[in-house]
Motif scaffolding. Structure first.
Motif, PDB file in Angstrom:
ATOM      1  N   ILE A   1     -25.681  71.433  45.217  1.00 15.94           N
ATOM      2  CA  ILE A   1     -24.808  71.004  46.311  1.00 15.94           C
ATOM      3  C   ILE A   1     -25.649  70.944  47.574  1.00 15.94           C
ATOM      4  O   ILE A   1     -26.420  71.865  47.854  1.00 15.94           O
ATOM      5  CB  ILE A   1     -23.633  71.985  46.508  1.00 15.94           C
ATOM      6  N   SER A   2     -25.513  69.870  48.343  1.00 14.27           N
ATOM      7  CA  SER A   2     -26.290  69.746  49.574  1.00 14.27           C
ATOM      8  C   SER A   2     -25.458  69.077  50.648  1.00 14.27           C
ATOM      9  O   SER A   2     -24.455  68.414  50.371  1.00 14.27           O
ATOM     10  CB  SER A   2     -27.576  68.949  49.340  1.00 14.27           C
ATOM     11  N   SER A   3     -25.903  69.238  51.889  1.00  9.21           N
ATOM     12  CA  SER A   3     -25.225  68.596  53.013  1.00  9.21           C
ATOM     13  C   SER A   3     -25.447  67.095  52.942  1.00  9.21           C
ATOM     14  O   SER A   3     -26.552  66.643  52.623  1.00  9.21           O
ATOM     15  CB  SER A   3     -25.755  69.155  54.337  1.00  9.21           C
ATOM     16  N   PRO A   4     -24.423  66.296  53.225  1.00  7.74           N
ATOM     17  CA  PRO A   4     -24.568  64.837  53.100  1.00  7.74           C
ATOM     18  C   PRO A   4     -25.086  64.203  54.397  1.00  7.74           C
ATOM     19  O   PRO A   4     -24.708  64.639  55.477  1.00  7.74           O
ATOM     20  CB  PRO A   4     -23.126  64.383  52.831  1.00  7.74           C
ATOM     21  N   PRO A   5     -25.917  63.166  54.354  1.00 10.18           N
ATOM     22  CA  PRO A   5     -26.680  62.811  53.152  1.00 10.18           C
ATOM     23  C   PRO A   5     -27.937  63.661  53.075  1.00 10.18           C
ATOM     24  O   PRO A   5     -28.343  64.242  54.081  1.00 10.18           O
ATOM     25  CB  PRO A   5     -27.020  61.337  53.419  1.00 10.18           C
ATOM     26  N   ARG A   6     -28.535  63.750  51.937  1.00  7.13           N
ATOM     27  CA  ARG A   6     -29.720  64.582  51.732  1.00  7.13           C
ATOM     28  C   ARG A   6     -30.746  63.769  50.976  1.00  7.13           C
ATOM     29  O   ARG A   6     -30.394  63.168  49.962  1.00  7.13           O
ATOM     30  CB  ARG A   6     -29.331  65.834  50.957  1.00  7.13           C
ATOM     31  N   PRO A   7     -32.016  63.671  51.402  1.00  6.47           N
ATOM     32  CA  PRO A   7     -32.617  64.369  52.562  1.00  6.47           C
ATOM     33  C   PRO A   7     -32.293  63.675  53.876  1.00  6.47           C
ATOM     34  O   PRO A   7     -31.721  62.589  53.882  1.00  6.47           O
ATOM     35  CB  PRO A   7     -34.109  64.282  52.247  1.00  6.47           C
ATOM     36  N   GLY A   8     -32.699  64.310  54.975  1.00  8.44           N
ATOM     37  CA  GLY A   8     -32.463  63.775  56.308  1.00  8.44           C
ATOM     38  C   GLY A   8     -31.357  64.515  57.016  1.00  8.44           C
ATOM     39  O   GLY A   8     -30.659  65.344  56.427  1.00  8.44           O
ATOM     40  N   PRO A   9     -31.177  64.231  58.320  1.00  6.17           N
ATOM     41  CA  PRO A   9     -30.125  64.900  59.109  1.00  6.17           C
ATOM     42  C   PRO A   9     -28.749  64.673  58.492  1.00  6.17           C
ATOM     43  O   PRO A   9     -28.443  63.591  57.996  1.00  6.17           O
ATOM     44  CB  PRO A   9     -30.242  64.224  60.483  1.00  6.17           C
ATOM     45  N   TYR A  10     -27.921  65.717  58.535  1.00  9.41           N
ATOM     46  CA  TYR A  10     -26.597  65.588  57.930  1.00  9.41           C
ATOM     47  C   TYR A  10     -25.640  64.821  58.845  1.00  9.41           C
ATOM     48  O   TYR A  10     -25.865  64.661  60.045  1.00  9.41           O
ATOM     49  CB  TYR A  10     -26.018  66.944  57.545  1.00  9.41           C
ATOM     50  N   ALA A  11     -24.569  64.368  58.251  1.00  8.06           N
ATOM     51  CA  ALA A  11     -23.612  63.506  58.941  1.00  8.06           C
ATOM     52  C   ALA A  11     -22.836  64.269  59.999  1.00  8.06           C
ATOM     53  O   ALA A  11     -22.557  65.461  59.848  1.00  8.06           O
ATOM     54  CB  ALA A  11     -22.644  62.894  57.929  1.00  8.06           C
ATOM     55  N   GLU A  12     -22.480  63.562  61.086  1.00 12.66           N
ATOM     56  CA  GLU A  12     -21.594  64.156  62.075  1.00 12.66           C
ATOM     57  C   GLU A  12     -20.148  64.053  61.603  1.00 12.66           C
ATOM     58  O   GLU A  12     -19.816  63.225  60.753  1.00 12.66           O
ATOM     59  CB  GLU A  12     -21.751  63.480  63.447  1.00 12.66           C
ATOM     60  N   HIS A  13     -19.307  64.909  62.178  1.00  9.19           N
ATOM     61  CA  HIS A  13     -17.873  64.948  61.854  1.00  9.19           C
ATOM     62  C   HIS A  13     -17.632  65.090  60.343  1.00  9.19           C
ATOM     63  O   HIS A  13     -16.686  64.513  59.802  1.00  9.19           O
ATOM     64  CB  HIS A  13     -17.165  63.696  62.370  1.00  9.19           C
ATOM     65  N   ALA A  14     -18.497  65.870  59.685  1.00 10.82           N
ATOM     66  CA  ALA A  14     -18.328  66.103  58.247  1.00 10.82           C
ATOM     67  C   ALA A  14     -17.415  67.301  58.017  1.00 10.82           C
ATOM     68  O   ALA A  14     -17.503  68.306  58.721  1.00 10.82           O
ATOM     69  CB  ALA A  14     -19.679  66.345  57.594  1.00 10.82           C
ATOM     70  N   HIS A  15     -16.517  67.172  57.072  1.00 11.41           N
ATOM     71  CA  HIS A  15     -15.617  68.264  56.673  1.00 11.41           C
ATOM     72  C   HIS A  15     -15.638  68.307  55.146  1.00 11.41           C
ATOM     73  O   HIS A  15     -14.812  67.686  54.480  1.00 11.41           O
ATOM     74  CB  HIS A  15     -14.209  68.037  57.214  1.00 11.41           C
ATOM     75  N   CYS A  16     -16.629  69.040  54.630  1.00 15.79           N
ATOM     76  CA  CYS A  16     -16.911  69.020  53.195  1.00 15.79           C
ATOM     77  C   CYS A  16     -16.319  70.235  52.494  1.00 15.79           C
ATOM     78  O   CYS A  16     -16.307  71.344  53.045  1.00 15.79           O
ATOM     79  CB  CYS A  16     -18.420  68.993  52.953  1.00 15.79           C
ATOM     80  N   SER A  17     -15.866  70.023  51.273  1.00 18.23           N
ATOM     81  CA  SER A  17     -15.316  71.095  50.455  1.00 18.23           C
ATOM     82  C   SER A  17     -15.747  70.868  49.012  1.00 18.23           C
ATOM     83  O   SER A  17     -15.435  69.829  48.424  1.00 18.23           O
ATOM     84  CB  SER A  17     -13.783  71.120  50.554  1.00 18.23           C
TER      85      SER A  17
END
Length: 272
Positions: free
Chosen positions: A135-151
């Motif tokens: 599991i990784s922060s979206p998108p990966r690799p690179g800076p993660y998305a703003e206004h992300a609400h992941c579950s």
């Protein structure tokens, strides 16, 4: 009136307006201007408020000693560019103006949230039944998305325990006061771990003590942090059974692993 431009004039123009014209409404454009405002301006340029209406009415009495010609005026509708002139238009990425309104759009990989202004990503996933994965922060690799609400939901058999291991770079936005701006949390039936942020990951492996867990990640609309990567797997009550000296299994091996199932029984069971 629905035309974008045209003329408005007093009744009977230019032959002269009749007496006792009691507030006849001549035109409605989309605000009001008082008589004092109108009277203080020669050849006034009247501007309505945004999304309002400009109402023009005319009134005459019986005291005119001569017949007045009246007036004639040209009107036009001018579009208000919300994208250029309204810093509070609410679009988090792209803004597109059109006559009478505007709309927002997003970069590739994003979509508009239900407010039709905020760009976000799809990062809610049910991974129930999966015994291991990433599991990784979206998108990966690179800076993660703003206004992300992941579950991310993890669920396995109740005789198993979920283990989380943070690998690679850990970079979740943290404020100067040490408080988390963006947050990573792990929810289980026994409570919530976190929020985690900064550049130091939680100690690994992180034992959840549960066969169910939910990983929650939330970001705001700013920053350029690189996020996180979590490898998850399961562990169980597993023991290694070793044959007595001089004994072997039917396979010729001297030991094997057996796991305690949720029924309370061990499996597999072999005889030396």
């Amino acid at each position: 009136m629905s035309m974008l431009s045209g003329w408005v004039e007093s009744p009977g123009y230019p032959r002269g307006y009749p007496p006792d014209t009691n507030g006849k409404q001549i035109a409605i454009q989309c605000g009001e201007m008082s008589f004092e405002d109108l009277d203080s301006t020669v050849n006034p340029s009247l501007l309505s408020s945004m999304e309002g209406c400009l109402s023009l009415s005319f009134r005459s009495d019986y005291s005119n000693t001569k017949r007045h010609t009246g007036f004639r005026g040209f009107y036009t509708l001018q579009d208000f560019d919300e994208c250029e002139d309204d810093p509070d238009n609410g679009c988090t990425q792209f803004c597109h103006n059109y006559i009478g309104g505007y709309l927002c759009s997003c970069r590739l990989g994003y979509h508009l949230d239900t407010d039709r202004h905020t760009c976000t990503v799809s990062c809610t996933e049910d991974l129930s039944g999966s015994l291991r994965g990433v599991i990784s922060s979206p998108p990966r690799p690179g800076p993660y998305a703003e206004h992300a609400h992941c579950s991310y939901t993890l669920s396995v058999e109740d005789n198993l325990e979920l283990l989380l291991r943070f690998t690679g770079e850990f970079d979740v936005e943290q404020g100067p006061d040490g408080q988390c701006v963006d947050t990573l949390m792990v929810e289980t039936s026994s409570g919530t771990r976190g929020p985690f942020c900064g550049r130091v990951p939680p100690s690994s492996p992180l034992r959840t003590g549960s066969h169910r867990a939910r990983i929650l990640f939330n970001s705001d609309g700013q920053g350029s942090n690189n996020g996180f990567t979590i490898h998850y797997k399961t562990t169980s009550d597993t023991v290694t059974v070793t044959c007595d000296l001089g004994s072997v299994l039917n396979t010729g091996d001297k030991e094997y692993e057996s796991t305690c199932k949720r029924t309370g029984e061990w499996s597999p069971v072999h005889h030396c």
